[in-house]
Design a protein around this motif. Structure first.
Motif, PDB file in Angstrom:
ATOM      1  N   ALA A  43      21.072  61.408  30.767  1.00 26.10           N
ATOM      2  CA  ALA A  43      21.188  60.022  30.143  1.00 26.10           C
ATOM      3  C   ALA A  43      21.315  58.976  30.979  1.00 26.10           C
ATOM      4  N   LEU A  44      22.092  59.195  31.966  1.00 29.73           N
ATOM      5  CA  LEU A  44      22.355  57.914  33.022  1.00 29.73           C
ATOM      6  C   LEU A  44      21.060  57.524  33.407  1.00 29.73           C
ATOM      7  N   VAL A  45      20.441  58.494  33.882  1.00 31.31           N
ATOM      8  CA  VAL A  45      19.109  58.168  34.583  1.00 31.31           C
ATOM      9  C   VAL A  45      18.216  57.475  33.615  1.00 31.31           C
ATOM     10  N   ALA A  46      18.203  58.002  32.493  1.00 27.33           N
ATOM     11  CA  ALA A  46      17.325  57.384  31.377  1.00 27.33           C
ATOM     12  C   ALA A  46      17.729  55.964  31.128  1.00 27.33           C
ATOM     13  N   VAL A  47      19.018  55.815  30.831  1.00 25.77           N
ATOM     14  CA  VAL A  47      19.503  54.240  30.718  1.00 25.77           C
ATOM     15  C   VAL A  47      19.000  53.433  31.719  1.00 25.77           C
ATOM     16  N   TYR A  48      19.272  53.759  32.946  1.00 28.55           N
ATOM     17  CA  TYR A  48      18.961  53.281  34.144  1.00 28.55           C
ATOM     18  C   TYR A  48      17.511  52.581  34.116  1.00 28.55           C
TER      19      TYR A  48
END
Length: 105
Positions: A43-48
């Motif tokens: 999720a952190l990669v997707a939000v980034y």
């Protein structure tokens, strides 16, 4: 970008460690915790990625709003629109040309 990459790598390593402990101890709760940590990393990669695209869009649209292209060619339609025409269709440019050019500059 480098900081986010380090955080994602740390989260993935922690998730793998939790899952390895879950297999050794045969505990479902540790496996679930490992899955949740790996989901947080994804999720952190997707939000980034989403925010990177959005910030690029904002930067581009903000640049267009701050410095629009007001060249002489773009104001040409204004000079043609504001020139009165006589009954025969010819443009009367004698008394309209001076005030219009002074306001366009």
């Amino acid at each position: 970008m480098f900081l986010i990459l380090l955080i994602v790598i740390a989260l993935v390593m922690w998730a793998l460690q939790l899952m390895r402990q879950a297999i050794d101890r045969r505990e479902f709760s540790l496996m679930l915790a490992g899955f949740l940590v790996s989901s947080a990393a994804a999720a952190l990669v997707a939000v980034y990625m989403l925010m990177n695209s959005y910030m690029g869009y904002l930067g581009y649209s903000g640049q267009q709003a701050i410095a629009p292209d007001w060249s002489d060619e773009s104001l040409g339609w204004l000079t043609e629109l504001n020139q009165p025409t006589s009954l025969d269709g010819s443009a009367q440019t004698k008394f309209w040309q001076e005030p219009l050019l002074s306001t366009a500059q």
